[in-house]
Design a protein around this motif. Structure first.
Motif, short mmCIF file in Angstrom:
data_model
loop_
_atom_site.label_atom_id
_atom_site.label_comp_id
_atom_site.label_asym_id
_atom_site.label_seq_id
_atom_site.Cartn_x
_atom_site.Cartn_y
_atom_site.Cartn_z
N THR A 81 0.67 -1.22 0.00
CA THR A 81 0.10 0.15 0.15
C THR A 81 0.91 1.29 -0.03
O THR A 81 0.23 2.35 0.07
CB THR A 81 -0.80 0.21 1.13
N GLN A 82 2.40 1.08 0.29
CA GLN A 82 2.85 2.52 0.10
C GLN A 82 3.46 2.76 -1.31
O GLN A 82 4.01 1.93 -2.01
CB GLN A 82 4.08 1.89 0.92
N TRP A 83 3.03 4.17 -1.70
CA TRP A 83 3.64 4.57 -2.76
C TRP A 83 4.30 5.79 -2.67
O TRP A 83 3.73 6.77 -2.33
CB TRP A 83 2.65 4.88 -3.83
N ASP A 84 5.62 5.72 -2.39
CA ASP A 84 6.37 7.00 -2.36
C ASP A 84 7.68 7.03 -3.06
O ASP A 84 8.53 6.46 -2.75
CB ASP A 84 6.84 6.86 -0.66
N PRO A 85 7.67 7.89 -4.00
CA PRO A 85 8.78 7.87 -5.14
C PRO A 85 9.97 8.38 -4.50
O PRO A 85 11.00 7.95 -5.01
CB PRO A 85 8.07 8.74 -6.11
N GLU A 88 11.68 5.58 -2.80
CA GLU A 88 11.59 4.39 -3.82
C GLU A 88 10.68 3.29 -3.29
O GLU A 88 11.18 2.03 -3.51
CB GLU A 88 12.98 4.18 -4.17
N GLU A 89 9.65 3.53 -2.63
CA GLU A 89 8.67 2.36 -2.16
C GLU A 89 7.54 2.28 -3.29
O GLU A 89 6.92 3.40 -3.52
CB GLU A 89 8.19 2.76 -0.85
N PHE A 90 7.34 1.34 -3.86
CA PHE A 90 6.09 1.18 -4.88
C PHE A 90 5.25 0.08 -4.70
O PHE A 90 5.70 -1.11 -4.81
CB PHE A 90 6.77 1.17 -6.20
N GLY A 91 4.10 0.33 -4.13
CA GLY A 91 3.21 -0.65 -4.10
C GLY A 91 1.92 -0.26 -4.83
O GLY A 91 1.55 1.10 -4.64
N ALA A 92 1.35 -0.96 -5.50
CA ALA A 92 0.05 -0.52 -6.61
C ALA A 92 -1.26 -0.63 -5.78
O ALA A 92 -2.18 -0.27 -6.49
CB ALA A 92 0.33 -0.95 -7.72
N LEU A 93 -1.30 -1.20 -4.76
CA LEU A 93 -2.66 -1.57 -4.06
C LEU A 93 -3.66 -0.18 -4.21
O LEU A 93 -4.87 -0.33 -4.45
CB LEU A 93 -2.57 -2.21 -2.94
N PRO A 94 -3.13 0.90 -3.79
CA PRO A 94 -4.07 1.98 -3.56
C PRO A 94 -4.63 2.43 -4.97
O PRO A 94 -5.87 2.71 -4.99
CB PRO A 94 -3.48 3.40 -3.25
N PHE A 95 -3.90 2.13 -5.99
CA PHE A 95 -4.60 2.52 -7.55
C PHE A 95 -5.38 1.44 -7.93
O PHE A 95 -6.38 1.73 -8.32
CB PHE A 95 -3.29 2.59 -8.42
N ILE A 96 -4.95 0.28 -7.36
CA ILE A 96 -5.61 -0.82 -8.16
C ILE A 96 -7.25 -0.94 -7.20
O ILE A 96 -8.03 -0.71 -7.83
CB ILE A 96 -5.11 -2.27 -7.63
N PHE A 97 -7.02 -0.58 -5.95
CA PHE A 97 -8.32 -0.13 -5.06
C PHE A 97 -9.25 0.81 -5.69
O PHE A 97 -10.25 0.78 -5.82
CB PHE A 97 -7.81 0.19 -3.98
N GLY A 98 -8.63 2.09 -6.08
CA GLY A 98 -9.26 3.10 -6.50
C GLY A 98 -9.87 2.95 -7.95
O GLY A 98 -11.03 2.84 -8.04
N THR A 99 -9.20 2.27 -8.82
CA THR A 99 -9.58 1.93 -9.90
C THR A 99 -10.96 0.68 -9.86
O THR A 99 -11.97 1.10 -10.45
CB THR A 99 -8.84 1.32 -10.69
N GLY A 267 -9.14 13.50 -6.91
CA GLY A 267 -8.37 14.05 -5.72
C GLY A 267 -6.90 13.62 -5.74
O GLY A 267 -6.05 14.15 -5.33
N ASN A 268 -6.75 12.30 -6.36
CA ASN A 268 -5.08 12.10 -6.49
C ASN A 268 -4.39 11.93 -5.32
O ASN A 268 -3.54 12.71 -5.16
CB ASN A 268 -4.66 12.97 -7.59
N ARG A 269 -5.02 11.01 -4.42
CA ARG A 269 -4.17 10.62 -3.26
C ARG A 269 -4.21 9.25 -3.08
O ARG A 269 -5.26 8.69 -2.89
CB ARG A 269 -5.04 11.45 -1.90
N PRO A 270 -2.80 8.63 -3.09
CA PRO A 270 -2.83 7.39 -2.99
C PRO A 270 -2.95 6.66 -1.75
O PRO A 270 -2.14 6.31 -0.96
CB PRO A 270 -1.48 6.98 -3.33
N LYS A 271 -4.44 6.89 -1.10
CA LYS A 271 -4.46 6.36 0.17
C LYS A 271 -5.82 5.46 0.02
O LYS A 271 -6.67 5.70 -0.44
CB LYS A 271 -4.78 7.51 1.20
N ILE A 272 -5.64 4.28 0.77
CA ILE A 272 -7.01 3.28 0.80
C ILE A 272 -7.79 4.02 1.99
O ILE A 272 -7.54 3.93 3.28
CB ILE A 272 -6.64 2.08 0.95
N SER A 273 -9.19 4.49 1.60
CA SER A 273 -10.05 4.72 2.73
C SER A 273 -11.40 4.15 2.47
O SER A 273 -12.06 3.95 1.24
CB SER A 273 -9.92 6.41 2.59
#
Lengths: 345, 309
Positions: A81-85, A88-99, A267-273
């Motif tokens: 769940t972490q996406w922090d360029p 250099e931490e890249f996890g795609a779950l927040p985006f998959i969740f949002g989509t 809103g473009n915020r990579p957080k799962i809520s």
């Protein structure tokens, strides 16, 4: 036609009667064919092969571009769940969740209304209205998504913020999905704009599928004394069911890949809520937002892997949907043919 | 859920064995009336959903016209954008850029699309044609942003610069399946007697295909071309990282170039009222052109179908 296409013609028959057959040869059987035909075959064939090669090349290139990310993160990329360029931490779950959530929610909003519209257009509406209304709803599918997003920012977001979200919070505020600050933009806004965009797609394909159901089915139901709704429910819908499912999947496919309209309102915020009022992010919009500014290789590679995921999902859904839609039309054609055979006896 | 229950209910009533004639009559009458009312109810619901769909869509059209049309002037097409706070100016860079991008996309996409369509309809019948049709469908379902990432990896990264060429290529890839499919469908509509008559006269197949079949279907293929252009004119996502943007007029293919959709995006998300106004006008122009292309294409196809049948 079919027999001509499959006819073996490795030798050049001198009889002028088989002239047309030669032109319908397949690969490797071009000896003895007019030189112009050879050129014609090979030129058009080359361009056709390009169409075949493009998706394959696309897949290979996307895999190559995301190799760094695949080897670095492995399958954890999909559940992290972490996406922090910066770190250099890249996890795609927040985006998959949002989509996934925005698209499914959009389906939930769009499907009942689209089916109502499709049934209205194909079964109920006066003949005079049928064409202009169908035409109008198809034109809407042609409006660019950036225009939908623009409208969304200036018309839909204020409306959501000032009327819809307060009302939802007042009546259903005990549910976690309707809690939080009413900002306008966020998951709910993305789902709404997607719903508006996919209604024309689902409605026009469903209408085609409903129209493909032979009238004999309707006539049989009406002859038994069925009301208009019973005719639709028991005679038309059962046959069109899988085709409508296909239309829904095509709509879902469009929602999953949609970029601009979503980026502009989510809103473009990579957080799962849990709350639909909170800003979120999507796979397509993270690519649109970050690819230009991505400087580290691993960042570009992670974004490419998200594009690869989108490619794979789109591939599966699209083919499944088309298979379902064409199935309905095939079955309908079979019935029409058999009815014709019966009546001509 | 409730609809299911009620329909089932009305059915069970009608199949109930009659105890005595009068009550059965009463029962049937009641069931029938309920069935009719329920049917009216669902029909009304369908009508309502048609209205519900039309409201946001009508709102979009009204906003584009109301907000966009007043800003329309010759300056919009001929002047460069001005900085914030300076009145006047236009979006000539974006208009010219979109035309350039469409031109590049057409130069690449149309030959591939049309000839692939010709191959599938005229030459490669059977398994090869099925395979190509299948891959064209795959291509048409790929999200445009993915195509943008692909072109970014293939062209922008090696060339080390955003370019009009890369933007044109990504639009061409989006356009190809549309053009190929319409070409194929329209070639199929040409009556086979025409082909047979030509072949019977001893005309080789390539001449038949080009001078008889293609010529007959030419107006239809033109509509396919217009649909293809309408499809790409409003594409934004793949241009963001292929063609990028440019504040100045540019016709160089190896340089970034502006486009209407990207410019609309930039201005729509800006906080300045005059920029937002320009974005509305840009949206108006874009939607107007796309709708006109669609309209012409649709009317053209209708005539074509009428002529062939």
């Amino acid at each position: 036609m079919k027999t001509a296409a499959n006819a073996p013609s490795t030798v050049d028959p001198p009889a002028p009667a088989s002239f047309a057959e030669k032109g319908r040869d397949k690969w490797g059987a071009l000896q003895g064919v007019h030189w112009g035909d050879k050129i014609f075959h090979y030129t058009t064939g080359t361009f056709a092969i390009l169409v075949l090669a493009l998706p394959l090349l696309m897949m290979v290139m996307l895999i190559a571009a995301s190799r760094l990310s695949i080897t670095n993160f492995g399958p954890a990329f999909l559940v992290d769940t972490q996406w922090d360029p910066v770190r250099e931490e890249f996890g795609a779950l927040p985006f998959i969740f949002g989509t996934v959530v925005s698209s499914l929610l959009a389906l939930l909003l769009a499907v009942p209304v689209s089916l109502g519209l499709a049934i209205f257009l194909s079964e109920l509406c006066p003949k005079k209205l049928r064409k202009p209304l169908g035409f109008f709803s198809e034109l809407l599918a042609a409006i660019p998504s950036v225009v939908y997003g623009f409208w969304g920012i200036f018309v839909m977001l204020p409306w959501l913020r000032d009327s819809v979200q307060p009302a939802l919070a007042r009546w259903f505020g005990f549910l976690p999905i309707f809690q939080g600050q009413a900002l306008g933009f966020g998951m709910l806004a993305a789902a709404m704009i997607l719903a508006i965009m996919i209604v024309p797609t689902i409605a026009s394909i469903s209408r085609d599928v409903l129209r493909a159901v032979p009238d004999t089915e309707r006539e049989a139901a009406i002859a038994l004394g069925a009301t208009p709704w019973e005719t639709i429910r028991h005679a038309v819908l059962p046959m069109a069911k899988s085709g409508i499912l296909g239309a829904v999947i095509l709509g879902l496919n469009r929602a999953l890949g949609e970029t601009m309209a979503v980026t502009m309102v989510i809103g473009n915020r990579p957080k799962i809520s849990a709350s639909l009022f909170d800003p979120s992010h999507s796979m397509a919009s993270v690519i649109a937002n970050e690819l230009i500014e991505a400087e580290k290789d691993i960042h570009v590679s992670s974004l490419s892997q998200i594009a690869l995921l989108l490619f794979g999902v789109a591939l599966v859904m699209n083919l499944g949907a088309r298979w379902l839609v064409s199935g309905v039309k095939r079955r309908a054609a079979k019935i029409t043919a058999s009815v014709k055979l019966e009546t001509s006896k | 859920m409730t609809t299911e229950a009620i329909t089932l209910d009305s059915h069970s009533q009608s199949t109930k064995p009659p105890s005595d004639a009068a009550s059965h009559l009463l029962h049937a009458d009641f069931g029938e009336r309920r069935r009719k009312w329920f049917s009216h109810f669902v029909v009304a619901l369908c009508g309502v959903s048609a209205v519900v769909v039309l409201v946001p869509l009508a709102s979009i059209f009204l906003y584009i016209i109301n907000k966009g049309a007043p800003g329309l002037s010759l300056d919009f097409f001929t002047k460069l954008p001005t900085p914030v706070g300076v009145a006047g100016g236009g979006l000539s860079n974006a208009v010219l850029g979109t035309l350039t991008l469409i031109g590049i996309a057409s130069a690449i996409g149309l030959p591939i699309g049309i000839l692939a369509g010709v191959y599938v309809a005229e030459v490669g019948k059977g398994r090869v044609a099925d395979l190509i049709r299948f891959f064209a469908e795959v291509l048409s379902g790929v999200p445009s942003i993915t195509i943008g990432v692909f072109v970014y990896a293939v062209l922008v990264v090696p060339m080390k610069t955003f370019s009009a060429f890369a933007g044109g290529v990504s639009l061409a890839i989006i356009m190809i399946p549309t053009v190929a499919r319409t070409t194929e469908e329209l070639l199929r509509m040409v009556p086979s007697q025409l082909r047979e008559a030509s072949l019977a006269l001893g005309v080789p197949q390539w001449k038949t295909s080009i001078f008889i079949v293609l010529r007959t279907a030419a107006p239809g293929i033109l509509t396919g071309v217009m649909l293809g252009i309408a499809r790409i004119a409003g594409e934004t996502a793949p241009l963001l990282f292929t063609a990028f943007n440019n504040r100045f007029l540019s016709t160089r293919l190896d340089q970034p170039i502006a486009s209407l959709p990207v410019q609309i995006l930039t201005y729509a998300t800006s906080p300045y009222a005059e920029w937002q106004q320009k974005a509305w006008t840009g949206a108006f122009v874009l939607v107007f052109v796309i709708l006109i292309l669609n309209l012409i294409a649709r009317l053209g196809t209708r005539r074509q179908v009428g002529g062939a049948s």
